[in-house]
Design an enzyme around this catalytic site. Structure first.
Site, PDB file in Angstrom:
ATOM      1  CB  VAL A  68      36.047  40.629  43.131  1.00 56.58           C
ATOM      2  CG1 VAL A  68      37.256  39.879  43.697  1.00 56.58           C
ATOM      3  CG2 VAL A  68      34.928  40.688  44.150  1.00 56.58           C
ATOM      4  CB  THR A 122      29.211  56.220  41.827  1.00 55.83           C
ATOM      5  OG1 THR A 122      28.198  55.313  42.308  1.00 55.83           O
ATOM      6  CG2 THR A 122      28.712  56.927  40.580  1.00 55.83           C
ATOM      7  CE  LYS A 149      38.255  45.134  45.816  1.00 53.60           C
ATOM      8  NZ  LYS A 149      39.639  45.510  45.478  1.00 53.60           N
ATOM      9  N   GLY A 191      43.584  50.099  39.242  1.00 58.58           N
ATOM     10  CA  GLY A 191      43.936  51.052  38.192  1.00 58.58           C
ATOM     11  C   GLY A 191      42.747  51.393  37.331  1.00 58.58           C
ATOM     12  CG  LEU A 208      42.479  40.263  37.533  1.00 59.94           C
ATOM     13  CD1 LEU A 208      43.049  39.872  38.889  1.00 59.94           C
ATOM     14  CD2 LEU A 208      43.325  39.678  36.407  1.00 59.94           C
TER      15      LEU A 208
END
Length: 816
Positions: free
Chosen positions: A609, A555, A682, A797, A613
């Site tokens: 972040v 969330t 981030k 994404g 990745l």
């Protein structure tokens, strides 16, 4: 000769009794048999309840008696032909009438003496054995009935009488040496005192009856027939992965039966131990199963742990004080007091300083024990030499049992670390010099988790069970569940992880299934759930108290983020893509990290972040290896990168932002991305993970959005403002084109200062060719000074974010 004993479930009704008769018939083809039977299932409880009700002047005992009478009448009628029943059952009815007279006497007198209680309880076995014997004669005509009270002699300790083995063995041997019957059927549990009063051998005493007879006649084997496939590595009702034990030593069996392995009455082993008579535990309902063999043979190459058992409803009594140090006889006095009160001591541990003695007893004896001990040490307590004894309730004992544990190093450490990782607090520890048993006292609420955790550790081929509680099943959450479903077999076979989703929640409903939610139909199940409540979700997690629990937050909810503290204190791992917790006030971020270390609860947030990745993980490895970060440059918003890569003279800024939302690259509120707040969070997290105590207020946010856009309160108004300020965005694009640059939203940390904002990136810069929704991070460190460490890839994404969360879940599994 073989002795067979059939328990209550094996003779619960006519159907089960016929299975028993079939087994006995087959066994009798090659052997002479002694068959010992229990009361019909539940009858002993009904007899004792009727007696108690009668002594309390409650006429309910008449209804209970009627139930008992009906059960025996029905079973006999189902087993016997009408002709045999009409001749036989009047004898049974006579004994039922005698039982009624005893109950009436209890009612009239208003009391229930131990002698009367035994006389009444004995009727369960007396009645069942006669009915079964009559039915067995139809299958094997050479069947005789023998009342065990005629050869098992005891003292008058009613309720759990002590056997006089000298006279009992002689009587059994005399009978069987002169009785050539193919099958002799006897009632278990019952015996007789020297005064010919009916006594009982204790609950579960039918096993003991069989062992006494087996020892006296030097039987070839003793078979205990029950409703499970032998003794199990743990209680199968609590541990679904429990397995039958193929072979076990007498000593191991005694340890397991003492610690609650209810398929075997604890005293049963003693009579057959010295005679080395093999004991089989077999399943009446699955006679082809191997069962458990109890014998002298010990497999030194097998698992050193044979089983995990436990005892419920334990209390710890602790006596301590400086007046006990070096004073001879303190322990003797304590145990004498408990013995005089007929209190059984289950567990003992004493500090080497002799400052304290701790014993485990049944909770029902706790108050009586405290009063007696405090009275016995009254003088020392008044003088302040010894403290009044303390009682701790709601505890249980969990024990590892295995003959070969003494030959394997590290078992205790493995046991304690496994429990500690799952926040199971150990209150006391005991281990005998034989090292056959390691016992710990824990909170009763933790027993299920403790048993499953230990069983997984010692018996399940290192397959770890991960129990996931997932909050947030939108676009990313749905992809995450799909990935788990697709990979479940791979995880089990290759990573030895069994990932189970136990709970799901969206903003409207939440659904729990302790056994695991079927991920094929999770949407339907979630609709059937209860109203969503984040605090209640966490409360239910705590109540379920499952091992290896992981809270997965998918969330962007602030209230959910502030529940992490509660979870980490319960040693529940947290995996989150929610950036709010780690970008909140520094003291809160640090507290979560500290709690994670203190309670050994993984706290992973890789997807905070760069989506999937490995940015944070790489940064952690740099810091852990002693490197120091001096400068960070990064494009950290996949959504903004997508927007500015696709913003052109052909596609308006408004249209591209809309498309980014459709593709799932932006937050539900796109202003969070476009305002720079998301990027600021981030870079703040990266700064903190680099070891700098930084606050959000210290980051300069150079927003490119007009003030009117920033001040909108709804998405609809926000998109309207983008249209009305189209010229502003066109001017930015024109400026970039004129300087042959590309627009990137860049986050920078350098020399203790941080900022986020639009930059025009020239062709020779690493950021220039950053395409699509990619992110890029440059770390300048002591080791990477001239050429920075570069991490680049898709940074937005649903699919990649879900995979990042999944990767964190697997990391947690590897840490447990």
């Amino acid at each position: 000769m073989i002795v067979l004993k059939f328990g209550g479930t094996s003779v619960a009704n006519a159907i089960n009794i016929n299975k028993t008769i079939e087994i006995v018939s087959q066994k009798s083809n090659n052997n002479k048999l002694v068959v010992v039977v229990s009361a019909f299932s539940g009858i002993t409880d009904k007899l004792l309840l009727a007696a108690t009700q009668a002594s309390c002047k409650s006429k309910n005992y008449l209804e209970i008696y009627k139930e008992i009478e009906t059960i025996h009448h029905t079973v006999a009628q189902d087993l016997l032909s009408k002709t045999v029943f009409d001749v036989f059952f009047p004898r049974v009815q006579t004994q039922l009438d005698q039982l009624k007279i005893l109950l009436d006497g209890c009612f009239l007198l208003g009391e229930l003496s131990p002698r009367s209680k035994d006389a009444i309880a004995a009727y369960g076995e007396i009645l069942s054995s006669q009915i079964i014997a009559q039915a067995l004669k139809n299958a094997v005509t050479e069947t005789v009935y023998k009342d065990s009270r005629q050869f098992i002699s005891t003292n008058s300790n009613f309720g759990k009488a002590d056997v006089d083995f000298d006279s009992t063995n002689k009587a059994i041997q005399n009978y069987f040496n002169t009785n050539p019957a193919k099958i002799t059927l006897v009632p278990g549990f019952v015996a007789a005192s020297k005064n010919n009063d009916t006594t009982t051998l204790g609950r579960g005493g039918s096993d003991y009856t069989a062992a006494i007879i087996a020892n006296a006649i030097h039987a070839k084997a003793l078979e205990i027939w029950t409703d499970v496939d032998g003794m199990y590595t743990a209680n199968p009702k609590l541990v679904k992965q429990a397995q039958p034990i193929a072979q076990i030593s007498y000593q191991e069996a005694m340890e397991l039966s003492h610690f609650g392995a209810k398929v075997l009455y604890p005293p049963t082993i003693q009579p057959v131990l010295h005679s080395k008579i093999p004991v089989w535990i077999k399943n009446t309902f699955n006679p082809q199963a191997h069962g458990t063999l109890i014998s002298t043979t010990n497999d030194n190459h097998s698992n050193p742990i044979k089983g995990i058992s436990h005892i419920d409803t334990i209390s710890l009594l602790t006596l301590e004080g400086s007046g006990m140090i070096g004073v001879a006889g303190s322990s003797k006095r304590l145990f004498e007091v408990l013995s005089q009160q007929n209190i059984n001591v289950i567990f003992i541990t004493q500090a080497s300083s002799e400052h304290s003695i701790c014993v485990g007893i049944q909770s029902s004896d706790a108050n009586k024990a405290k009063q007696a001990v405090d009275l016995a040490f009254e003088v020392e307590i008044l003088q302040g030499k010894i403290d009044a004894c303390t009682i701790e309730n709601n505890l249980c004992i969990v024990a590892l049992v295995g003959e070969n544990m003494k030959n394997h190093q590290g078992i205790s450490g493995k046991m304690f670390s496994t429990l500690g990782k799952n926040n199971v607090n150990i209150r006391a520890i005991a281990q005998g010099a034989s090292e056959r048993n390691i016992s710990v006292v824990i909170n009763e609420k933790d027993v299920n988790k403790a048993l499953n955790t230990l069983h997984e550790c010692f018996f399940e081929d290192d397959i770890k069970q991960l129990n996931l509680f997932v909050m947030g099943v939108g676009n990313v959450g749905e992809k995450f569940l799909h990935q788990i479903y697709n990979q479940r077999d791979f995880l089990k076979q290759n990573l030895r992880l069994n990932v189970t989703v136990v709970a799901l929640s969206n903003s409207k409903t939440m659904f729990f299934d302790e056994n695991g939610i079927d991920l094929k139909q999770w949407k339907t199940l979630l609709q059937q759930g209860q109203p969503a409540n984040a605090q209640e979700f966490v409360n239910t997690m705590q109540q379920l108290n499952l091992r290896n629990s992981i809270f997965v937050d998918i969330t962007a909810n602030q209230d959910v983020a502030f529940l992490y503290e509660i979870l980490l204190k319960e040693s529940i791992a947290v995996v989150t893509c929610n950036k709010i917790a780690c970008s909140s006030a520094y003291h809160h971020y640090k507290k979560l990290k500290d709690l994670s270390r203190k309670y050994n609860a993984p706290f992973l947030f890789e997807t905070n972040v760069g989506a999937g990745l490995p940015i944070i993980d790489t940064l952690k490895n740099l810091i852990a290896s002693g490197d120091k970060v001096h400068k960070i440059q990064a494009v950290l918003s996949g959504s903004l990168n997508f927007i500015f890569n696709n913003f052109s003279n052909t596609y308006s800024f408004h249209d591209v932002v809309k498309e980014a939302g459709v593709q799932g690259y932006t937050e539900p509120d796109p202003k969070i991305d476009l305002s720079g707040v998301d990027v600021a969070r981030k870079i703040l997290i990266l700064i903190r993970e680099s070891g700098y105590p930084f606050e959000m207020e210290s980051i300069e946010n150079n927003s490119f959005l007009p003030t009117e856009c920033m001040n909108t309160t709804t998405n609809e108004d926000f998109f309207k403002s983008l249209i009305s300020h189209n010229n502003h965005f066109e001017n930015l694009l024109e400026k970039a084109n004129q300087s042959q640059s590309r627009i990137k939203f860049v986050a920078t940390f350098d020399n203790g200062k941080a900022n986020v904002g639009l930059q025009f990136i020239p062709k020779n810069h690493p950021f220039y060719n950053l395409e699509g929704k990619d992110n890029i991070v440059l770390f300048y460190t002591d080791r990477y000074q001239d050429q920075p460490l570069l991490i680049k890839g898709a940074g937005a994404g649903a699919e990649v974010t879900a995979s990042g969360i999944f990767a964190d879940v697997i990391r947690v599994g590897n840490q447990y």
